[in-house]
Motif scaffolding. Structure first.
Motif, PDB file in Angstrom:
ATOM      1  N   LEU A 112      34.591  35.974  47.747  1.00 46.32           N
ATOM      2  CA  LEU A 112      35.976  35.553  48.059  1.00 46.32           C
ATOM      3  C   LEU A 112      35.724  33.871  47.318  1.00 46.32           C
ATOM      4  N   GLY A 113      34.891  33.070  47.239  1.00 41.24           N
ATOM      5  CA  GLY A 113      35.077  31.892  46.353  1.00 41.24           C
ATOM      6  C   GLY A 113      35.140  32.205  44.855  1.00 41.24           C
ATOM      7  N   CYS A 116      38.796  33.266  44.165  1.00 35.39           N
ATOM      8  CA  CYS A 116      39.553  32.186  44.521  1.00 35.39           C
ATOM      9  C   CYS A 116      39.358  31.456  42.957  1.00 35.39           C
ATOM     10  N   ARG A 117      38.103  31.345  42.541  1.00 40.56           N
ATOM     11  CA  ARG A 117      37.947  30.227  41.324  1.00 40.56           C
ATOM     12  C   ARG A 117      38.748  30.929  40.049  1.00 40.56           C
ATOM     13  N   LEU A 119      41.225  32.779  40.119  1.00 38.20           N
ATOM     14  CA  LEU A 119      42.657  32.734  40.250  1.00 38.20           C
ATOM     15  C   LEU A 119      43.225  31.392  39.629  1.00 38.20           C
ATOM     16  N   THR A 124      44.708  33.746  35.140  1.00 40.81           N
ATOM     17  CA  THR A 124      45.919  33.844  35.831  1.00 40.81           C
ATOM     18  C   THR A 124      47.104  34.621  35.188  1.00 40.81           C
ATOM     19  N   ALA A 133      42.766  40.849  42.492  1.00 35.48           N
ATOM     20  CA  ALA A 133      42.298  39.713  43.505  1.00 35.48           C
ATOM     21  C   ALA A 133      43.081  39.636  44.716  1.00 35.48           C
ATOM     22  N   ILE A 137      40.864  39.941  48.001  1.00 28.75           N
ATOM     23  CA  ILE A 137      41.094  38.931  49.098  1.00 28.75           C
ATOM     24  C   ILE A 137      41.532  39.341  50.575  1.00 28.75           C
ATOM     25  N   LEU A 164      36.210  26.887  51.445  1.00 29.00           N
ATOM     26  CA  LEU A 164      36.835  27.992  50.287  1.00 29.00           C
ATOM     27  C   LEU A 164      38.147  27.217  50.077  1.00 29.00           C
TER      28      LEU A 164
END
Length: 164
Positions: A112-113, A116-117, A119, A124, A133, A137, A164
Motif C-alpha cells: 500500500l505504501g 501511495c508513493r 501516486l 501520476t 493503483a 488500493i 501511511l
C-alpha cells in the motif's frame, strides 16, 4: 545489471528478445515496476507476440503485470471475505495463518505504501497506472480491514496504518 550484461543474458537465455530495442524495454520495465530484469525478460517474451514496436511492448508488459497484480489481490480479497463470515471460514483462517500473520500485514502495508508513493511521482500522468493503483488500493485496504476484523490489529499495526 547494466545494459551490456542484460544484453548478454538475453542473447543466451531469451533469444526472442535479442534486439537492442527489446533489451532497452526490458530494462525500462524493470526500473518502472521494480522487478528483476530476468522476470521482465519472461514478461516481455509473453508480450512480444502482440507488440508491434517498443512503446507497444512496454504497454503490453505493463498490462500483463497489472493483470497479474490484480489477480493476486483478488485472490487475497476473496479469501479475506471468508474471515467476515460467522463463524469465520476455516480455510480463510488457515490461509492467512499460512501467510504468516504479522509478516502478511507488514507486506500488505508495504505494498500500500509503495502504491501511495508511486501516486506522488512522475507516474501520476499515466492513466492506466492510476486505474490500476486505485483498484489495487481498494482491494488491499478491504483485505486488510477484513483481516483486522478477524484477527484484531496490534497497536504496532495500527501505527503502521496511520503512518501511511
Amino acid at each position: 545489471v547494466d545494459l551490456p550484461a542484460l544484453a548478454r543474458h538475453v542473447a543466451s537465455a531469451h533469444t526472442a528478445l535479442a534486439s537492442e530495442m527489446a533489451v532497452r524495454v526490458v530494462d525500462e520495465v524493470s526500473r518502472t515496476f521494480r522487478l528483476h530484469q530476468q522476470d521482465c525478460c519472461v514478461l516481455a517474451e509473453h508480450a512480444l507476440g502482440t507488440a508491434a514496436n517498443a512503446v507497444d511492448l512496454h504497454r503490453r508488459c505493463a498490462a500483463i503485470y497489472y493483470r497479474e497484480c490484480h489477480f493476486l489481490a483478488l485472490c487475497l480479497h476473496d479469501m479475506a471475505q471468508g474471515l467476515g463470515q460467522t463463524p469465520p471460514d476455516r480455510s480463510s483462517v488457515a490461509f492467512f495463518g499460512m501467510l504468516g500473520g504479522p509478516q502478511f500485514v507488514k507486506a500488505l502495508l508495504e505494498a500500500l505504501g509503495s502504491l501511495c508513493r508511486d501516486l506522488a511521482t512522475e507516474r501520476t500522468g499515466d492513466q492506466v497506472f492510476l486505474v490500476h493503483a486505485g483498484s489495487m488500493i481498494q482491494l488491499l485496504v478491504e483485505t486488510l480491514l477484513a483481516y483486522f476484523f478477524a484477527f484484531k490489529a496490534s497497536a504496532e499495526e495500527v501505527e503502521q496504518v496511520i503512518a501511511l
